[in-house]
Structures are given as C-alpha cells and as structure tokens.
Design an enzyme around this catalytic site. Structure first.
Site, short mmCIF file in Angstrom:
data_model
loop_
_atom_site.label_atom_id
_atom_site.label_comp_id
_atom_site.label_asym_id
_atom_site.label_seq_id
_atom_site.Cartn_x
_atom_site.Cartn_y
_atom_site.Cartn_z
N LYS A 1 16.32 4.60 4.43
CA LYS A 1 15.23 3.67 4.74
C LYS A 1 15.76 2.54 5.59
CE LYS A 1 10.80 3.19 3.87
NZ LYS A 1 9.80 4.28 3.70
P1 NAD Z 1 0.41 0.18 7.02
O1 NAD Z 1 1.14 -1.01 7.50
O2 NAD Z 1 -0.21 1.10 8.00
O3 NAD Z 1 -0.70 -0.25 5.95
C1 NAD Z 1 -0.47 -1.05 4.82
C2 NAD Z 1 -1.83 -1.57 4.34
O4 NAD Z 1 -1.66 -2.23 3.08
C3 NAD Z 1 -2.49 -2.56 5.28
O5 NAD Z 1 -3.87 -2.27 5.34
C4 NAD Z 1 -2.27 -3.91 4.56
O6 NAD Z 1 -3.25 -4.86 4.90
C5 NAD Z 1 -2.39 -3.47 3.13
N1 NAD Z 1 -1.80 -4.38 2.13
C6 NAD Z 1 -0.61 -5.03 2.15
N2 NAD Z 1 -0.48 -5.75 1.01
C7 NAD Z 1 -1.59 -5.55 0.28
C8 NAD Z 1 -2.04 -5.98 -1.01
N3 NAD Z 1 -1.31 -6.77 -1.78
N4 NAD Z 1 -3.24 -5.56 -1.43
C9 NAD Z 1 -3.99 -4.74 -0.69
N5 NAD Z 1 -3.63 -4.28 0.51
C10 NAD Z 1 -2.44 -4.68 0.98
O7 NAD Z 1 1.47 0.99 6.11
P2 NAD Z 1 1.40 2.51 5.65
O8 NAD Z 1 2.25 3.30 6.55
O9 NAD Z 1 -0.01 2.89 5.40
O10 NAD Z 1 2.19 2.42 4.26
C11 NAD Z 1 1.56 2.07 3.04
C12 NAD Z 1 2.41 2.54 1.88
O11 NAD Z 1 2.61 3.96 1.99
C13 NAD Z 1 3.82 1.96 1.83
O12 NAD Z 1 4.22 1.87 0.48
C14 NAD Z 1 4.67 3.01 2.54
O13 NAD Z 1 6.04 2.93 2.18
C15 NAD Z 1 4.00 4.27 2.00
N6 NAD Z 1 4.23 5.48 2.80
C16 NAD Z 1 3.94 5.54 4.12
C17 NAD Z 1 4.13 6.73 4.82
C18 NAD Z 1 3.75 6.88 6.27
O14 NAD Z 1 3.82 8.02 6.79
N7 NAD Z 1 3.30 5.86 6.96
C19 NAD Z 1 4.64 7.85 4.16
C20 NAD Z 1 4.91 7.77 2.80
C21 NAD Z 1 4.69 6.58 2.13
#
Ligand code: NAD
Length: 426
Positions: A116
């Site tokens: 990561k």
């Molecule tokens: P992103 O930046 O696209 O979206 C994150 C979202 O969460 C945003 O809408 C933000 O406003 C919201 N957010 C942040 N803090 C918040 C809170 N306290 N309450 C409510 N909403 C809140 O990120 P993403 O890629 O969608 O990632 C989200 C999660 O999924 C993370 O934990 C990431 O590690 C995990 N993840 C992502 C992927 C990927 O392919 N992008 C894969 C596996 C896991």
C-alpha cells in the site's frame, strides 16, 4: 448553514489499525496452529519506505510532502495495493492497508502479495499541475521498490486513473521504455482494463447478491444504505440498483441524503459531480452519517474509510447484512457487537476484492499485450468472486466462525503454505 464535515476520526477512535490486524492474525494463527515463525512473519511488514519530498507549488513556494510505500508480504507474488492521497494518512494506517491486501489477494487466490502507498495531502486543494508534480516526484521516490514484478500500485481514496497514468509515465521515462505493468487502474488508452473502474463495486454487489441468496433475502426487494459515494460506494450503489434493490440512503464526507422510494443513482452521481457532494439532492432529504448508519435497511455498505463502524454506533445498526466496501470499516469491538446482534458481515478482504481481481486481469492483459472484452472481464470476475464467497462460507459453516474469521483462515492458510514451501532465506 453548511453542516460541519464528518470525519472517521470524529466517529471512532482507533489507536492503531495495524495493531488490530496483527491481533486478528495472531488469534487466527493460534486457532489454526500455524508455526510461530510464520505467524511472526505475518505480523510484520517486509518493507516500510517513508519519503519526504519537495513539490514546487503554483505560487513558486516549495512545500515538503510525506509519502509512504509499504510491502507487507510478497511470498505469493509481487506486492499489490493502492495509493491513497488524504491529509490524515500515516505509516500505521498504510501498514494495516498493506496487510489487508496480502490477505485479500490470498482470499480470492490471485498471485499477488500485499502492499500500500499514501501521500499526506489534500488532493481537492491542489491544482492539476501541482497534483501532477506531486505524483511524479512521489513516483520517482518510490520507484526504488515498485515495478511490474515487485510491487504494483493502483488507485485508492483520493487517486484515480489519471494519477496512475502519471506514475506509469514517470516510471517508464526513468526506465527508457513503456512499462504497462507497473500500475493498474490506468486509463484504457494506455493499457487499462475494461471494467476495472467499476470492478470493486461490481464485486461488492456480487457478494451482496450471494449473501442475500444465502440469507433468503430477495435482492430485488432489498433496501440499501451506502456510506461513502466515491468509486466503491457509487459503483456498488449503481450495481445494486441494477439488480433491482432500492438504495434508500447514501452519504459522503459532507453528510447524506435519504429517499424512502429509492434514490435515482444516475442523477445522484451527476449531482455529486456538479456540486461536489450528495447533499441537497432535489429528490431526497438531507441526513447525517450517523442517521445513515442507524437506518432500518436490509443491506448496509460502508464504503468510506476504516474504523467508521465502532463501539459508539455499532449497537444502533439495524441492517440485516453488512457488505464491507471499504477496507477495515469495522473495529474489532464493533465486530463483536455486530456478531451478537446476528448481523451477517461480508468482510472487506472478500467483499471489496473485485478491484484487485480486475487489477490482476489488467496486469495479465498488459503483460501479454492482449486485451479482453468487458463481458469477458465481468464473467471472470463473477466466477472468482463466486468461488471465493463459497469457499469462505464453507469454512465459516464448517468451523462455526464468522465470515471474517473464515476469510482470514482461508487467506492465512494460503500465505502460510507459500512461506513454508519457499522456506526461509538463506
Ligand atoms: P473515493 O475517494 O473514490 O471515495 C471515498 C468516499 O468516502 C468519498 O465519497 C468521501 O466523501 C467519502 N467519505 C470519506 N469520509 C467519510 C465519512 N466519514 N463518512 C462518509 N463518507 C465519507 O475512494 P474509494 O476508492 O471509493 O475507496 C473507498 C474505500 O474503499 C476505501 O476504504 C478504500 O481503501 C476501499 N477500496 C477501494 C478500492 C478501489 O478500487 N478504489 C478497492 C478496494 C477497497
């Protein structure tokens, strides 16, 4: 008046995410009688790189940024894991996220280890050229460990395909030739895979479908609440709406929106793009994140940050099942509460593995310079998610443990076996 922004830290206090992962690894290894040396190896990260680097800002000032790249384990293949741009990142969080990647790749049985990366910055306040300079410098700094056969980054919170393109270009310029396989989640034009952007959400929706079937809930009548409306939350909501479920509430870092009849996800995505937030959507009522979590619904999808389901709010959760789109959204204490309440939890290392599965497909396609149709990508994704879900369910039923413990058991069994077969060097 605009409501104050909610952060995960305001909701829950987790002293060390990595300590929580280590404790769980320890207890699962003990339960499985894993060799002490192998257990100790799994409780440590292989490499932890911290870089402090200068970036020239648009106003001529030079700011110093801190970034990280951690490889937790590479016994099953190259390190794999996203890069996060967020003001609150730190080494501990990056180590936890790297360890979850090791376990996730093992649960879905793709030949990668876990890694990561992160940069402490707020990408929303940087101009496009500042973001590009920051990304290229960070990519150069971590290029001593990343590479298509050693450690392969991808997007995470705050990063996107354009940022992956800059990392790929920087790495390639330093090598002197184009290296497609150094990152995944790239734009299609430079070797990205069809279906990668939506893959994590699609995988979550497939898990929700399989869990609903197992619990006898019909997905086309189910109500859903989604916390976090970025890549994962947005695509999971869209996929579940396609399956016929009613998405009654979603939220982002500025708050949430509720509509009993079901939100129109396509127009909500447009509204978020135009205004930067889901609040004040014309066909819904504003709610808080706490209200969303406590909402009566069939499926709750936490898809924001880690530690958002914790002791203060876990008791108020009324969902029948939770599908963890985010990494580490549930603290260990909250996990116990959810179990006692009889809530079926599809754990993060299984539920959000769709992203790394299609990242693996992208890496394979790039290596072979042979690209697949989207239907082919989606079919193979479904097959892998389906297998992994049923393997974990079988362990959970056989060993009478939660889906989370079962997923850890399956993953640790595979990683421990790889360590054992390879042996300890020298
Ligand atoms: P992103 O930046 O696209 O979206 C994150 C979202 O969460 C945003 O809408 C933000 O406003 C919201 N957010 C942040 N803090 C918040 C809170 N306290 N309450 C409510 N909403 C809140 O990120 P993403 O890629 O969608 O990632 C989200 C999660 O999924 C993370 O934990 C990431 O590690 C995990 N993840 C992502 C992927 C990927 O392919 N992008 C894969 C596996 C896991």
């Amino acid at each position: 008046m605009a409501e104050p922004k909610v952060t995960a830290a305001e909701l829950c206090e987790v002293t060390s995410h990595f300590e929580e992962v280590r404790n769980r690894i320890d207890s699962i290894c003990q339960k499985m009688h894993v060799d002490e040396g192998i257990t100790a190896k799994l409780k440590h990260c292989k490499r932890e790189l911290i870089v402090n680097f200068p970036v020239k800002m648009d106003n001529g000032a030079v700011n110093i940024f801190t970034g990280y790249r951690v490889e937790h384990n590479t016994d099953r293949g190259p390190g794999k894991g996203g890069i996060r741009y967020h003001p609150d990142v730190n080494l501990d969080e990056t180590k936890a996220l790297a360890a979850w990647m090791t376990l996730k790749c093992a649960v879905v049985n793709v030949p990668f280890g876990g890694a990561k990366g992160a940069v402490a910055c707020n990408p929303k306040t940087l101009s496009r050229s500042e973001l590009e300079r920051l990304t290229r410098r960070y990519a150069s700094e971590i290029s001593i460990i990343i590479g298509p056969e050693s450690d392969i980054p991808a997007p995470d919170v705050g990063t996107n395909p354009q940022i992956m393109a800059w990392i790929m270009d920087t790495y390639s310029m330093n090598k002197g030739y184009s290296v497609l396989g150094v990152v995944t989640g790239k734009p299609l034009e430079i070797g990205g895979s069809r279906g990668r952007f939506e893959a994590t959400g699609r995988g979550c929706a497939i898990c929700a479908q399989l869990a609903a079937r197992h619990l006898g809930i019909s997905l086309d009548k189910a109500t859903v609440a989604v916390q976090g409306f970025g890549n994962v939350g947005g695509t999971t909501a869209a996929a579940l709406a396609e399956y016929g479920s009613r998405i009654i509430a979603v939220s982002d870092s500025s708050g949430g929106v509720y509509q009993a009849k079901g939100l129109d996800i396509k127009s909500l995505l447009r509204h978020k793009k135009e205004t930067g937030s889901v609040r004040d959507f014309k066909d819904g009522d504003n709610i808080t994140n706490a209200e969303l979590l406590g909402m009566k619904c069939d499926i709750l999808v936490p898809a924001a940050l880690e530690g958002t389901l914790c002791t203060p709010n876990a008791a108020s959760i009324k969902a029948k099942m939770i599908v963890e789109g985010a990494n580490g959204p549930t603290t260990a204490e909250a996990d116990k509460i959810l179990h006692e309440k009889g809530i079926f939890v599809v754990p993060d290392i299984l539920a959000n593995a769709g992203g790394v599965v299609v990242s693996y497909f992208e890496w394979v396609q790039g290596t072979q310079c042979f690209f697949w149709r989207e239907e082919e990508v989606n079919e193979r994704l479904r097959e892998i998610m389906d297998n992994a879900f049923h393997e974990v369910l079988e362990v959970s039923q056989h060993e009478k443990v939660t889906m989370r413990d079962a997923a850890y058991m399956k993953a640790i069994e595979r990683v421990a076996r790889a360590i054992q077969i390879r042996g300890i060097f020298p």
